[in-house]
Design a protein around this motif. Structure first.
Motif: not given
Length: 151
Positions: A1-8
């Motif tokens: 399953m794909k992960k959410l991208i990091e959003r700084p």
């Protein structure tokens, strides 16, 4: 399953940050369950759409909540896997509208005062909470409940 991208920069918007973290918790909880490839592909499509949004604004917050609802409904319809208190929240509203309003109308018409309609809404709510709690307990006992609650 794909992960959410990091959003700084997401910490600048508290509501968006909270919704994004909650969606991440949902996805982590779903990874523990063994879901068919077809379901995982549909979830991955939703995550890809969310990851493609560049800015963090009202649209992003709305899209995050929408994707969470889509994932929850998808898993519930295909596999009957639900978050904690899912049925309780659903049946509380159904109890008020399905049981409470008709009982209140009947009670109000029999007395001749439709102002008594409000008395039956809490009764319908209690019936709905009872039915929903029973269904949540069954889902837990059958292993269909996620260790995640929608807040």
């Amino acid at each position: 399953m794909k992960k959410l991208i990091e959003r700084p920069n997401i910490s600048e918007n508290l509501k968006a940050s909270y919704a994004y973290q909650q969606l991440g918790k949902l996805l982590n909880t779903l990874e523990v369950k063994e879901l068919p490839a077809e379901t995982v592909d549909l979830i991955n499509q939703e995550i890809e759409q969310l990851n493609s949004i560049a800015g963090i604004d009202i649209y992003f917050l709305k899209a995050t909540k929408e994707k969470e609802n889509i994932v929850i409904k998808l898993v519930e319809k295909k596999h009957k896997i639900v978050p904690k208190n899912y049925y309780k929240k659903l049946w509380m509203i159904l109890g008020m509208s399905v049981f409470g309003v008709p009982m209140g109308v009947a009670f109000g018409l029999s007395i001749g005062n439709l102002g008594m309609l409000g008395i039956s809404l809490p009764i319908g709510m209690a019936i709905g909470v009872g039915v929903g709690s029973y269904m949540d307990k069954n889902a837990f006992n059958e292993g269909r409940q996620l260790d995640f609650e929608v807040k």
